[in-house]
Design an enzyme around this catalytic site. Structure first.
Site, PDB file in Angstrom:
ATOM      1  N   ASP A 573      33.756  19.941   8.771  1.00  0.00           N
ATOM      2  CA  ASP A 573      34.980  20.735   8.288  1.00  0.00           C
ATOM      3  C   ASP A 573      36.011  21.007   9.186  1.00  0.00           C
ATOM      4  O   ASP A 573      36.231  20.482  10.139  1.00  0.00           O
ATOM      5  CB  ASP A 573      34.184  22.250   8.287  1.00  0.00           C
ATOM      6  CG  ASP A 573      34.436  23.041   6.994  1.00  0.00           C
ATOM      7  OD1 ASP A 573      35.703  22.897   6.705  1.00  0.00           O
ATOM      8  OD2 ASP A 573      33.663  24.084   6.924  1.00  0.00           O
ATOM      9  N   GLU A 576      41.717  18.502   9.243  1.00  0.00           N
ATOM     10  CA  GLU A 576      42.960  18.356   8.796  1.00  0.00           C
ATOM     11  C   GLU A 576      43.771  17.917  10.124  1.00  0.00           C
ATOM     12  O   GLU A 576      44.489  17.020   9.773  1.00  0.00           O
ATOM     13  CB  GLU A 576      43.358  19.278   8.076  1.00  0.00           C
ATOM     14  CG  GLU A 576      43.175  19.807   6.852  1.00  0.00           C
ATOM     15  CD  GLU A 576      41.639  20.543   6.871  1.00  0.00           C
ATOM     16  OE1 GLU A 576      40.924  20.387   5.874  1.00  0.00           O
ATOM     17  OE2 GLU A 576      41.451  20.983   7.921  1.00  0.00           O
ATOM     18  N   ASP A 650      38.315  24.629   0.266  1.00  0.00           N
ATOM     19  CA  ASP A 650      38.224  26.018  -0.129  1.00  0.00           C
ATOM     20  C   ASP A 650      38.957  26.382  -1.332  1.00  0.00           C
ATOM     21  O   ASP A 650      39.744  27.268  -1.549  1.00  0.00           O
ATOM     22  CB  ASP A 650      38.299  26.950   0.941  1.00  0.00           C
ATOM     23  CG  ASP A 650      37.342  26.442   2.231  1.00  0.00           C
ATOM     24  OD1 ASP A 650      36.332  26.019   1.999  1.00  0.00           O
ATOM     25  OD2 ASP A 650      37.886  26.748   3.348  1.00  0.00           O
TER      26      ASP A 650
END
Length: 965
Positions: A573, A576, A650
């Site tokens: 997760d 980035e 998300d």
């Protein structure tokens, strides 16, 4: 000319005895080199291509290099006058094929480089590069004035900003560029920001409908496509609601239930609240953000004619009306803004009513509205790339006879896509989040009791103690026996276990102190004392994935704490890296200062690639034969070679967001990475669905059902999201339409595993793509090139998701050829758009005429039983081919040839099926098996059924057979 004066000095020092002569020779060499550069163009042939020194060294360029990679791949490098040391390659492989044969041809105007498949030419005056086929037809040409290399400085280091534009061909479509949420498919005349963010994945590889691709080898913040800058709203001619020119009327109401009760009005000509903390600075102090609503009203116009755009980013509810027509209606949670584009084809000097309504979501809110002017009639149609930091301009031109071949070129450059474990192609259940091991076990137990097929259960974040993020340790009060829990999942329930791991560390925990002492952490977020959103907030940072030692250290941590307990797969997760959500690019770069390889600006977008590399190489280092599976929230050029599947982040739980996932997944697949997935049902949920009334519950069930139908045909099939719980039985009761439909498509997915797993084999063997935009198979069909809400799963299945609430039909474009309804076998002629029936429990599915669709037995999990018998569903009307791929499903022995392929060919004229010899072997293969054969013909429709007697049944032991049908 690229002389290395340090080397010259060393040579002179070693040859002191001839120093005077050498000095004269060097002086003459430099003089004549400069004189040649000043007096006219020059070039030289190298072992790998050609280098041209343009006469007009415009745009900061001193030389242009063409390097032959293959006969269809050419690397183009434009070097600045002051050259910098080359950076390490992260995306493009170092060991590329040997340079093939090529020829060069020099004329007064151009230097041409010719391979067996194409011609690349460099204009000796301007340095412009163009590509043609062997007959001289233009494939791609740079814009003659479209190259710029400009000095830039980051963290005190000299670098360059680099830009290259290209001339567009008429009706050419552009695809790829990663995954984005604007619900755009063809990027012609569109602009794409390549910057890793939650729901936005930056992959600088663009594919043209004209069967070529451009791999832009740069890791920095990049703009792609239409490079014209978006303008503030004030660049338009604005008129207030009351008639004054120069602004819109902004009305602020402090009670969103009574928006007519305006608390204050302001003249506003700019709507620009883009990043964290901006709303506190920009919104009126008297405006109650958590309770209020804003409306901007007036008129807008421009003297420029043509297609132009308003682009919004938003959190909360946003509506945009133009001339009374609702053009945009979106919602997104406050901490993760969304984006949307409104296309406006306007006449010159036409004036239009505008109303923008905004209901913020929480105290921290975001909204921007910017305008992209139309292209002037005099300007050529172009597209390009512009990056803020690099050492040279560097791209690869990839040519092919098909888009599949172009993607094959991408994977040759950046790496093959390993085959995912077979279980990963089954169904995964997840939610945000299972809080105890009892919740995990009881969920899987319920799936098994209800006989709902399942292969993987996922444990999302916060399984650690609240203050221990980054420890990778289970909270013993909620997960007292994680080893035993995983053992029960494996042995009793035959279910795999995936766990979430973040590159994030809370200040003060042992892992943080260990990493900090070794210099493996980014220090800025700690120095800023920036707190996250957990409880009272904790101070944290991320590890530096560009540091090989830090990558190994991170793997060692999750290996010791998690992998040794039996974890099967990794959910990576915030990769980035999302150190702090919704900050501007400058803040992100500040947070990453200290990148091991150089400046944060230069390497910004490559973090997810390096993060995946560490875990992939780490697991293969300790367990070299077990397939690595990574699910990561972001990816980059080359992520596929590390076994990474990317999911769309998300996203919101709305119909518009569901629709946007279709084009997002298609463009991601066209970027060369074959494995993609999304949260079925969307991640973030409007409050009205959390405790729904009867009306909202009905909509939620239908949204989940339609999304589930779509998800069953995505490359990876997984349900995840915030409350309401996402399990089938928590969405609807047994016997209800939603439950029945989701169970039907779950079971159908498992029936199709022989087909889907063969597609995975083709992705590795032949660089094919699972989720296929129609443009891939019908590139000459102008309609197909624009279809971004349908797709093919493999070569045969046409999938048409239903994304409108209450719809019972949808428009479906059937490309040329013939098509069969999957469920009924009804035949339809292609080359037309139809109104397809889409009752609540079904989505329109079609099979291409000339297909062989293998299906297998009913399964509760992927390796419950062998794929025997396999039914060969032949859809006649044209010749058909399919290759069944099989291996052990879990290990990497296929890399050494331990797999089998069986080819099937149906000949329409003779109505015969040829089952080819079995090629290859592996220890677990079925030596003897049964193939059932069912034929559906245009004049003999057959419904899709399983386990029937079929038309024919043949025993097969590995030798070729021909069967008359």
């Amino acid at each position: 000319m690229g002389f290395n004066f340090n080397e010259i000095f060393m040579i002179a020092s070693l040859k002191k005895c001839v120093a005077p002569i050498l000095t004269v020779l060097l002086a003459c060499t430099l003089f004549f080199s400069v004189a040649a550069q000043d007096s006219g163009p020059g070039y030289r042939v190298t072992a790998k291509g050609v280098t041209v020194i343009p006469a007009r060294q415009q745009g900061g360029v001193s030389e242009v290099q063409l390097e032959v990679i293959t006969e269809k791949i050419i690397r183009v490098v434009a070097k600045p006058r002051q050259q910098l040391p080359e950076r390490p390659t992260l995306s493009v492989l170092e060991n590329l094929p040997a340079t093939p044969a090529f020829q060069t041809e020099n004329s007064d105007a151009v230097v041409k480089l010719k391979t067996a498949s194409l011609i690349a030419a460099v204009d000796k005056n301007s340095g412009q590069v163009s590509f043609t086929d062997l007959n001289g037809k233009t494939i791609l040409a740079e814009d003659p004035a479209g190259r710029q290399i400009q000095p830039a400085v980051f963290e005190g280091q000299p670098l360059y900003s680099v830009t290259q534009t290209f001339l567009s061909q008429p009706a050419e479509g552009y695809y790829g560029l990663g995954q984005h949420q604007d619900d755009l498919f063809d990027y012609r005349n569109q602009q794409v920001k390549l910057w890793q963010n939650n729901t936005e994945v930056a992959v600088p590889f663009l594919v043209s409908s004209n069967r070529y691709g451009i791999l832009w080898d740069n890791y920095s913040l990049t703009t792609a496509g239409n490079l014209r800058a978006y303008q503030p709203l004030s660049a338009l001619q604005l008129t207030a609601k009351t008639g004054e020119k120069g602004w819109l009327t902004a009305s602020y109401a402090n009670n969103r239930n009574h928006p007519d009760q305006v608390a204050l009005t302001r003249a506003e000509s700019v709507i620009d609240i883009p990043y964290l903390n901006d709303s506190k600075r920009i919104l009126p102090a008297d405006f109650k953000v958590a309770e209020g609503q804003v409306a901007w009203e007036g008129k807008i116009s421009t003297a420029m004619e043509g297609m132009q755009q308003l682009r919004f980013t938003y959190a909360g509810y946003i509506k945009c009306y133009i001339d009374g027509q609702l053009m945009l209606d979106r919602w997104r949670q406050a901490w993760n803004p969304g984006s949307g584009v409104v296309d406006l084809d306007w006449k010159k000097d036409s004036q239009h009513d505008i109303r923008i309504e905004w209901i913020p979501d929480g105290g921290e809110s975001y909204l921007t509205c910017r305008w992209l002017p139309p292209t002037t009639a005099q300007a050529p149609s172009t597209f390009g790339f512009s990056s803020e930091a690099g050492r040279q301009l560097d791209y690869y031109f990839v040519y092919g006879s098909s888009i599949d071949e172009v993607i094959g070129g991408y994977r040759l450059l950046t790496g093959k896509a390993p085959i995912v474990p077979r279980w990963a192609l089954g169904f995964w259940q997840s939610r945000e989040r299972y809080k105890t091991q009892d919740e995990i076990l009881s969920t899987v137990k319920t799936f098994r009791e209800k006989k709902i097929p399942l292969d993987n259960i996922v444990l999302d974040w916060s399984y650690w103690k609240q203050a221990d993020w980054g420890s990778q340790e289970f909270d013993a009060s909620r997960f007292p026996n994680p080893d035993s829990m995983i053992k029960v999942l494996h042995q009793q329930y035959k279910t795999r276990f995936m766990i979430s791991v973040w590159p994030k560390f809370y200040e003060g925990i042992k892992a943080y102190e260990d990493f900090r002492a070794k210099g493996w952490l980014y220090p800025r977020n700690i120095a800023d004392r920036q707190r996250d959103w957990i409880a009272q907030g904790y101070i944290s940072t991320f590890y530096d994935a560009f540091n090989p030692a830090a990558r190994q250290g991170f793997w060692n941590l999750i290996h010791d704490k998690l992998y040794t307990k039996g974890v099967d797969a990794w959910w990576m997760d915030a990769s980035e890296p999302d150190i702090l959500s919704n900050v501007d690019p400058g803040r992100r770069k500040d947070q990453m200062v200290g990148v091991h390889l150089g400046t944060a600006a230069e390497f910004l977008n490559a973090y997810p690639l390096q993060n995946a590399k560490g875990i992939y190489e780490g697991q293969r280092g300790v367990d070299p034969d077990k397939r690595v599976f990574l699910l990561t929230r972001s990816g980059f050029l080359g992520s596929q070679r590390y076994g990474a599947t990317i999911w769309s982040g998300d996203i919101a739980s709305r119909w518009t967001d569901m629709k946007a996932q279709i084009s997002a997944g298609l463009n991601f697949s066209l970027s060369g990475l074959p494995y993609w997935t999304m949260d079925i049902g969307g991640f973030s949920v409007e409050k009205r669905f959390e405790q729904p009334n009867a009306t909202d519950k009905k909509e939620w069930q239908e949204l989940m059902t339609r999304w589930f139908q779509f998800g069953a045909f995505a490359p990876l099939f997984r349900s995840h999201g915030q409350f309401p719980y996402r399990e089938i039985y928590n969405t609807a009761n047994e016997g209800e339409p939603a439950y029945n439909s989701m169970l039907y498509y779950n079971k159908l997915r498992y029936r199709l595993l022989p087909y889907i797993y063969s597609l995975a084999g083709e992705a590795w063997l032949h660089d094919k793509t699972l989720m296929r935009a129609l443009v891939m198979d019908f590139p000459d069909d102008e309609t197909a090139r624009q279809v971004g809400d349908q797709f093919l799963l493999g070569p045969s299945l046409l999938v048409n998701p239903v994304y409108t609430y209450g719809a019972t039909e949808r428009n479906v474009y059937l490309p040329s050829g013939g098509w069969f309804e999957l469920e009924t076998g009804k035949f339809l002629t292609g080359g037309q758009t139809i109104k397809a029936a889409a009752p609540y429990e079904r989505l329109p599915l079609y099979v291409r005429a000339g297909s062989i669709l293998p299906t297998g037995p009913a399964l509760l999990y992927s390796d419950e039983k062998k794929a025997d018998p396999v039914t060969l569903n032949i859809y006649a009307g044209a010749d058909a081919d399919f290759t069944l791929y099989e291996d052990d499903g879990l290990h990497y022995q296929y890399e050494k040839g331990a797999y089998t392929t069986i080819s099937f060919h149906y000949d329409e004229a003779s109505r015969t099926l040829t089952i080819g010899d079995r090629n290859g072997s592996f220890p677990e293969m079925l030596k003897n098996r049964i193939f059932r054969i069912r034929v559906t013909r245009p004049d003999q429709p057959k419904p899709l059924v399983f386990d029937d007697a079929s038309d024919r049944s043949v025993r097969y032991s590995g030798k070729q057979q021909t069967i008359k049908l």
